[in-house]
Design an enzyme around this catalytic site. Structure first.
Site, PDB file in Angstrom:
ATOM      1  N   ARG A 103      23.679  44.818 -40.263  1.00 23.08           N
ATOM      2  CA  ARG A 103      24.416  44.970 -41.532  1.00 23.08           C
ATOM      3  C   ARG A 103      23.970  43.905 -42.531  1.00 23.08           C
ATOM      4  NH1 ARG A 103      29.114  46.122 -37.971  1.00 23.08           N
ATOM      5  NH2 ARG A 103      30.154  47.978 -38.791  1.00 23.08           N
ATOM      6  N   GLY A 112      25.081  48.826 -53.711  1.00 26.14           N
ATOM      7  CA  GLY A 112      23.685  49.059 -54.073  1.00 26.14           C
ATOM      8  C   GLY A 112      22.718  48.508 -53.052  1.00 26.14           C
ATOM      9  N   MET A 114      21.431  48.056 -48.880  1.00 25.87           N
ATOM     10  CA  MET A 114      21.494  48.701 -47.579  1.00 25.87           C
ATOM     11  C   MET A 114      22.727  48.206 -46.859  1.00 25.87           C
ATOM     12  SD  MET A 114      19.076  48.521 -44.305  1.00 25.87           S
ATOM     13  CE  MET A 114      20.347  47.830 -43.264  1.00 25.87           C
ATOM     14  N   ARG A 347      40.959  41.566 -41.654  1.00 24.87           N
ATOM     15  CA  ARG A 347      40.961  41.303 -43.100  1.00 24.87           C
ATOM     16  C   ARG A 347      42.414  41.333 -43.576  1.00 24.87           C
ATOM     17  NH1 ARG A 347      38.309  47.147 -44.760  1.00 24.87           N
ATOM     18  NH2 ARG A 347      39.960  48.388 -43.834  1.00 24.87           N
ATOM     19  N   HIS A 470      55.234  54.611 -82.143  1.00 21.21           N
ATOM     20  CA  HIS A 470      56.668  54.330 -82.175  1.00 21.21           C
ATOM     21  C   HIS A 470      57.318  54.721 -80.859  1.00 21.21           C
ATOM     22  CE1 HIS A 470      60.904  55.413 -83.049  1.00 21.21           C
ATOM     23  NE2 HIS A 470      60.866  54.273 -83.703  1.00 21.21           N
ATOM     24  N   SER A 812      55.333  32.745 -84.190  1.00 23.36           N
ATOM     25  CA  SER A 812      55.409  33.780 -83.167  1.00 23.36           C
ATOM     26  C   SER A 812      54.335  34.802 -83.496  1.00 23.36           C
ATOM     27  CB  SER A 812      56.794  34.424 -83.179  1.00 23.36           C
ATOM     28  OG  SER A 812      56.837  35.465 -82.234  1.00 23.36           O
ATOM     29  N   CYS A 880      55.477  37.754 -79.710  1.00 25.43           N
ATOM     30  CA  CYS A 880      56.518  38.765 -79.557  1.00 25.43           C
ATOM     31  C   CYS A 880      55.951  40.155 -79.700  1.00 25.43           C
ATOM     32  CB  CYS A 880      57.651  38.530 -80.552  1.00 25.43           C
ATOM     33  SG  CYS A 880      57.132  38.681 -82.262  1.00 25.43           S
ATOM     34  N   TYR A 900      55.834  29.968 -75.036  1.00 28.63           N
ATOM     35  CA  TYR A 900      56.509  31.067 -74.346  1.00 28.63           C
ATOM     36  C   TYR A 900      55.852  32.388 -74.710  1.00 28.63           C
ATOM     37  CZ  TYR A 900      58.550  32.325 -78.796  1.00 28.63           C
ATOM     38  OH  TYR A 900      58.680  32.714 -80.089  1.00 28.63           O
TER      39      TYR A 900
END
Lengths: 925, 925
Positions: A103, A112, A114, A347, A470, A812, A880, A900
């Site tokens: 592998r 992409g 082997m 895993r 909206h 803001s 906001c 914030y």
């Protein structure tokens, strides 16, 4: 030895780490991710089939001349001897043959290249040996023909078609449908045919020599590193070429060697619920694919305790060890070969949102991980998923299979909604309130005066508009599932039907709207709706997220005013009930209260319209005085809900014509009434006064028409031309705060001026408003803190932020408008015409109305924060716009030093987590 | 003496210069502008009535205790002795009394301060002496009563009303209308009455002591420096308080002391034409005001040569000396007292545009000034004035007085136009072309398909729109005088009349439109129309301006690519004829050719509409192929006109619906035709196919509707969605260039992509277009240089200029749109609603659509140039927005390092001069 070490056995991980200087990450660079992981498991004593890794350095050394560097092959031969010794098998041997897989494995997983050649070492002789060992001739020939094809195509560069042609031709000729229908004889025959293909294509025979197979396969992996697809991928992702790939050679083990063999997969915890209980399946005398294919019924993993208790106990110990080692729920594959347990893979296991949260929190409480790790492990999407009712994947598939799919559109507001459709806001509301129906409001698009219908509906579907139309904005704000821009849908408001393709849905019929995916189904699809209160683990996790953000030093800029803590999460809320919900969801303030929504309430609209149509300032003030008490009481409720926390109230923003009926509508009314009048005239009745009034109204509406209303007379511009409105609003705000303060509460009002583009706009309007604040405090004999600030939503405001911060105490970011103007995109128009194509084609990496465009809009924001703070280090900076609830955008807000983010109450939990993620990602090391 | 010197006699200028360290500008700081100038004239030997200046330091020393600093009064007394000696008169003396004026004089001229008290030293006794000397009792009493009033109000702080009350009451009682009707006895009586006013108001008598008058007047000047109005003015203009004002005491001289006395004013050259010939008037035995008042007929200055040749010769010598000293045309005042000539004032003379140019050029040729000085002296407004037909000030006043003023609006395009009004483009054109009438097109507003009418008209008047509305932009582009936004005008298109107030003007009646001032008059007002060819001095001056700009080193930035020469001036031109004119006017390239104007030509529009309505790409290409030959031939003409110079051609920019009829219009047509069809139906005729076609067209138009078209589907967005159009355009451009090159010409095409906001837009479209360029060159076997670049008109493009310059070879600022989006102003809407108020109220210092907003829009531009050049130092940067012709904006373009500005051909001369002014202002010292 002074020769370079190109090959590491799996149990030589320490040597590899030494070689690279002690760093685990560099060892991954040397051995590749896969090789390093196999070696790591070996190191902690987990039984992994023996094997070795040829390093990435070997790969790099191979490239210039396409030749193995000196010593590599010899080291591989030596390593193979070692593996043979460990397994007691012989590579190419005819008694107990050693088969191996080959592998590739670079540091990062990379498509992409082997991938895998299994069963290397199989040839005519070893095949016979394997048949003896497994007693399963069909399996062996199937493996053999697969080896020839895989080897032929990836190693020998023969086209897949050459094999497929033979294979499919054979199946066709013999009327065989599925591969599983092929008999042993068929496979035996095909194996021979595949050998012929190799001979014909390459001019030589499929190599029977196991070592030749090994060498060619290894070379093929090296070559694939410089293959076109791999190179292109690296170019696109900025992975350097000299990273190289390692080659992993690993002993094949077989679970089908008798009833003392077997194979299985398991999760160390329940991946659906997170429950801390082993969860898996196994099959005796079977190979891995049998478990997955579902041909035989698997047994629950716990049954192993009965059938092979010793192995099971070993397995339990191993998975416990793995979970402890990797500190996360593991997803493992294993094989038992003649009573011996081999772990083939471990895993971190994929899991549902619910499990993700539970596992993370449980592991903290088990002392396995710390809170920061727990917070990092749960994604924002996990939290999002947990907060919105969802359709069941199974029932949705059933609906899909049954042909009940109706249409799809833009997934504007997540969640699942099921209801009967109605085509206007009034009917939707009436059916919901009076008939207690579950309703879906369907409209071509929505307008502010449709809001009552939207609020009454379970879900919303529009055929026009984009993700920030909206409908979409309001829906997200109120957590109503919503799909917009379902362009295949034609809505016939007269006939009260909608159609998509051939399907016609009549008013009152049921549909199911999946706001998470953008799909609409006919009829009802089952959904489930979790509630935050019950999700104690989630609440715990979010508290930890807040703790992280509140840690001093978690963020550090080198400019005055740059925050040392992370982002706070505030909410956008217009009404006391929204504020209450926002606070429950953990909001630390209100970042945006849109006062104009209060103007749309049916009992207030007449006063609002009277105010707009007033000819004199006195008439206007008179109408405004009617509105003052109700605005004040709205604000009292808001301040009470958020007592002790800042509440930013934005002064009136939209153009006034939004509060009046549309011109088209008025024209239609006038025509209808004229016709009626004509009839009345014939019947001898008098003239209609109503028409005169309507015509006056129409004239007023027409005089307010703008070619580009987005950039027109609204926000502070309106306040400067018509200061009476904002004077009333500030009076209402300050009187409300004063009344609350006099009741012993602690209001923290912050007045926000929208659409500022030039410092002089503030210089004109702000002193007038501050005077009102002082006047109210004196009159009410009370003192409370307040701030005046501005939205930054006009590019010019961002560019001249240094000046603007001279007067504004807070910024803001209104990133909806800022994005519109920075790009020059009218959002509804753009999403309907070119914007979605831009995103599809990758011209824009993301829809900038959903995720902040960091280079452009973000460049202006960064500049505004820096220059604003240079003038006023104490400047409070937030956002906001819609982006305040988007995790990627929240990260950017963190990076540039905002204080914030403010988002819809429903997004607050997601934003809290995203804020913590950003804080952790950029915390000083 | 070690005492501080507070007082300088006029002939002590050298001492003052020494004291401040040798610098003339600092001497002006010490003595004030007025004092320094009087001293300067004295220095060069011009006879100035003797006097002295108390310094600004004295003023500053006075302020803390409001007391004269030690030594000041003593120095003033000593100086007065000196003046007495020089004049032979005695201050307060009864034989030959010395009278003086007392004037404030700061470094900069500053309103709000005490200006002047004349005739100090006049009292009951000296008045008698003056009567003897002048023989003019009326004059003396008039002077005396003026002194008492002036002294009373400015020095003693008595209200003017107190004197006016007495004065007006006397006139009323005695039925005297004009002041000039007052007799000697009247004035004598009033003098006594004014003394009574002083006594009543102040409790003491008007000071008869000349020295007391002097001291009090000096103190009053010092005090006025800290007066409210002066302080407010300094605050507003950032003049520091410690500058102080000087006080100038100057001997009064009298031109009415007999027939050997006189007074006059003169210009050293003709201020109307610039002709180098003394120009002025004088009167014998008269005071200055007599010359101005026009009671007696003055004589031309040349007549002095006959009446008093010696004085005249002295006068000629003096004015020649003054012109040489100040190196500019002087405007002088003089008085002859008993044969002795005194110069009371000299200053640079005001002049007409024509004179400004001629004087500047003549003076260079006379060797008096250099070319740079000449160029600096002529203003952009001067050049502008010379280029547009103007109304005669006199006839305009006549029209105004005759009540022929009709309305006023925004002065959108300068120049004078007289014509008969028509209310639509077709009629306007027909009347102009077929009836050979002079026409004025009057519309509520204009659209692209009105252009043929606008071009045929002498002038344009609209009731809506602002300075950058369609009408205004097109009008300026083509130099057609135009007034827009004349909001008092109501246009009744049905009745074919317009009204303003009570005045009704019918179609076909004459009006006169002054595009320079924004005024409209009824009937014809005379105008005169200068031509550039005849203005040889102007042409010379503009060549000098170009020379200055082309001087290497005149500009120097420290970043790579920053130009070392000044700005070039290019022109915006869509047609070959415009390009020819632009080149005549001195344009060095075409900065903007708007290809879409070519699409509006009546014979091309059907193909354009077919292209837009095409359902398939093939149909579209087919329609485009019809357009290709005409576009190519347009470009051939353009390249030929500008042979050897760069021509920037902008690819299609406007939204496609602009090429289709408006929806309203189509709806009206459909209704009309439906009614007609109903009639036909009754008459037994068939269905109308036309209605079906119209409805299809209407559907197409409606589908293209955008809520904010300004920010919609146009520019490069359109090209990406529909690349066929720009592919045709680039083919036409490149084929035209190739054909010209094959004819031995030197085309320099530059292809400009509009509305780019993201680098990826260029990455998608530019390679496709460059491929066409290469293909055409190969096919035509020819090579020529070309460039591909982009407009910078979207804020995001400016912010991300570093990236965009990676592909774009040139930037051209589209400051109209950039201003719209940076401010978030839709220009037509804004100018109609709040923008003009913003400018009026000073919220915006200037209309940003007329003059670049340096802080906001300019900030983005500066960033774009810097970042763009950082990527590509060879980047060519220009501007093609309306601002390219505005001198203030041109200066800014120079400062940020642009290579050129491009403006309407008619503005090219103005821009050339403005570019030179900028170069000179910022040249390295």
């Amino acid at each position: 030895m002074s020769e370079k070490k190109w090959v590491y056995l799996f149990h030589e991980i320490e040597q590899a780490i030494d070689y690279v200087g002690g760093n685990w990450d560099d060892a991954r660079g040397l051995l590749g991710g896969k090789g390093a992981n196999l070696a790591d498991m070996t190191r902690i004593g987990v039984p992994v089939p023996p094997g070795f890794t040829a390093t990435t350095e070997a790969c790099n050394a191979y490239q210039p001349k396409k030749e193995f560097p000196e010593g590599l092959w010899e080291q591989m031969l030596a390593a193979m001897k070692d593996v043979e010794k460990e397994t007691g098998k012989v590579f190419g041997g005819v008694d107990n043959p050693l088969l191996v897989s080959c592998r590739s494995g670079a540091k990062f997983s990379m498509p992409g290249m082997m991938d895998t050649v299994l069963n290397i070492g199989l040839n005519d002789d070893t095949a016979q040996a394997m048949i003896k060992l497994t007693g399963n001739e069909r399996f062996v020939y199937d493996s053999y023909r697969r080896l020839i094809q895989m080897f032929g195509s990836v190693v020998l560069d023969i086209t897949d078609e050459a094999f497929e042609h033979v294979f499919d031709g054979y199946k066709e000729k013999n009327a065989i449908k599925a591969d599983t229908d092929l008999s042993t004889e068929d496979l035996k025959y095909l194996t021979e045919q595949f050998k012929i293909v190799v001979r014909k294509e390459k001019g030589f025979d499929f190599p029977q020599d196991a070592y030749q197979q090994l060498k060619l396969a290894t070379e093929a992996v090296f070559k694939s590193w410089m293959g076109k697809r791999a190179v292109d991928y690296r170019r696109a992702t900025d992975i350097p070429d000299d990273l190289g790939t390692a080659v992993n050679i690993c002993t094949m083990v077989f679970g089908n060697m008798g009833w003392d063999s077997g194979t299985g997969v398991a999760f160390t915890r329940n991946p659906a619920t997170g429950e801390s209980k082993l969860y898996g399946d196994y099959l005796l005398n079977a190979q891995g694919e049998d478990v997955v294919a579902g041909i035989r019924n698997t047994d629950p993993i716990q049954k192993m305790g009965e059938t092979m208790p010793a192995v099971y106990q070993q397995f339990l110990d191993i998975v416990a060890k793995l979970e402890k080692h990797y500190k996360d729920m593991q997803d493992v594959e294993f094989t038992i070969e003649r009573g011996r347990l081999w772990m083939l893979q471990t895993r971190n296991g994929k899991r549902t949102a619910r499990a993700a949260v539970k596992v993370a929190v449980d592991m903290v409480e088990e002392g396995l991980i710390d809170k920061k790790t727990a917070v990092s492990r749960v994604t924002s999407d996990n939290v999002d998923t947990l907060l919105h009712p969802q359709f069941d994947a199974v029932t949705k598939k059933v609906a899909m299979d049954a042909g009940r799919f109706f249409c799809s559109g833009v997934n504007a507001s997540p969640g699942a909604a099921v209801g009967q459709i109605y085509f206007d806001a009034d009917t939707t509301e009436r059916m919901a309130k009076e008939e207690h129906q579950e309703t879906i409001m369907v409209r071509p698009f929505t307008k502010p005066d449709d809001v009552h219908g939207m609020l009454a509906a379970q879900g919303i579907l529009t055929s026009e508009g984009g993700a920030t139309s909206h409908a979409a904005v309001v829906a997200r704000q109120f957590g109503v599932p919503c799909i917009v821009g379902a362009s295949s849908v034609k809505i016939d408001l007269d006939r009260r039907v909608m159609t998509s393709g051939d399907i016609v849905v009549k008013e009152g019929e049921w549909i199911s709207v999946d706001g998470t995916t953008g799909e609409v189904f006919l009829g009802k699809v089952d959904k489930h709706a979790p509630s935050l209160d019950e999700q104690t683990e989630l609440l715990k996790l979010l508290d930890w997220a807040d703790e992280i953000c509140a840690t001093p030093g978690i963020r550090k800029g080198d400019t005055p005013g740059f925050p040392t803590v992370g982002l706070q999460v505030w909410a956008n809320a217009d009404y006391p009930k929204d504020a209450i919900r926002a606070r429950e969801y953990g909001a630390k303030g209100i970042g945006l209260c849109r006062t104009e929504h209060m103007f749309f309430e049916p009992e207030r609209l007449p006063s609002v319209q009277r105010m707009i149509l007033a000819k004199t300032s006195e008439d206007r003030v008179d109408a405004l005085n009617d509105l003052l008490p109700s605005q004040r009481s709205d604000f009292e409720g808001l301040f009470e809900a958020m007592d002790g926390l800042p509440v930013i109230i934005r002064l009136i923003d939209p153009p006034l014509h939004e509060f009046l009926p549309a011109a088209e509508e008025l024209r239609d009314q006038i025509i209808t009434k004229r016709v009626a009048q004509m009839a009345d005239y014939i019947l001898g009745k008098g003239e209609s006064k109503e028409i005169v009034e309507l015509e006056k109204l129409l004239a007023a509406v027409e005089s307010m028409h703008e070619s580009n209303p987005m950039m027109g007379m609204r926000g502070v511009r309106l306040s400067i031309m018509m200061p009476e409105i904002v004077e009333m609003q500030v009076r209402a705000i300050m009187e409300a705060a004063a009344n609350n303060a006099n009741r012993g509460l602690h209001p923290k009002p912050e007045v926000m001026i929208p659409l500022t583009g030039h410092i002089n706009e503030l210089k004109v309007i702000q002193p007038r408003l501050e005077a009102i604040a002082k006047e109210v405090m004196e009159a009410k004999k009370v003192h409370f803190e307040y701030k005046f600030g501005t939205m930054i939503e006009i590019p010019r405001a961002a560019v001249t932020a240094a000046e603007i911060a001279g007067d504004a105490e807070f910024f803001s970011f209104g990133t909806n408008d800022l994005t519109q103007m920075t790009f020059g995109y009218s959002r509804d128009d753009a999403e309907r015409s070119f914007l979605l194509k831009y995103v599809e084609d990758g011209i824009l990496p993301k829809n900038p109305f959903q995720t902040i465009d960091r280079d452009g809009v973000g460049g202006l924001m960064k500049m505004a924060v820096e220059n604003g703070r240079a003038t006023r280090p104490s400047l409070e900076v937030g956002i906001c716009g819609e982006h305040g609830g988007d995790p990627n955008s929240i990260e950017f807000c963190h990076m540039i030093g905002q204080n914030y983010v403010s988002c819809s109450p429903f997004r607050v939990p997601v934003a809290r987590l995203a804020a913590a993620h950003a804080a952790l990602k950029y915390a000083p090391k």
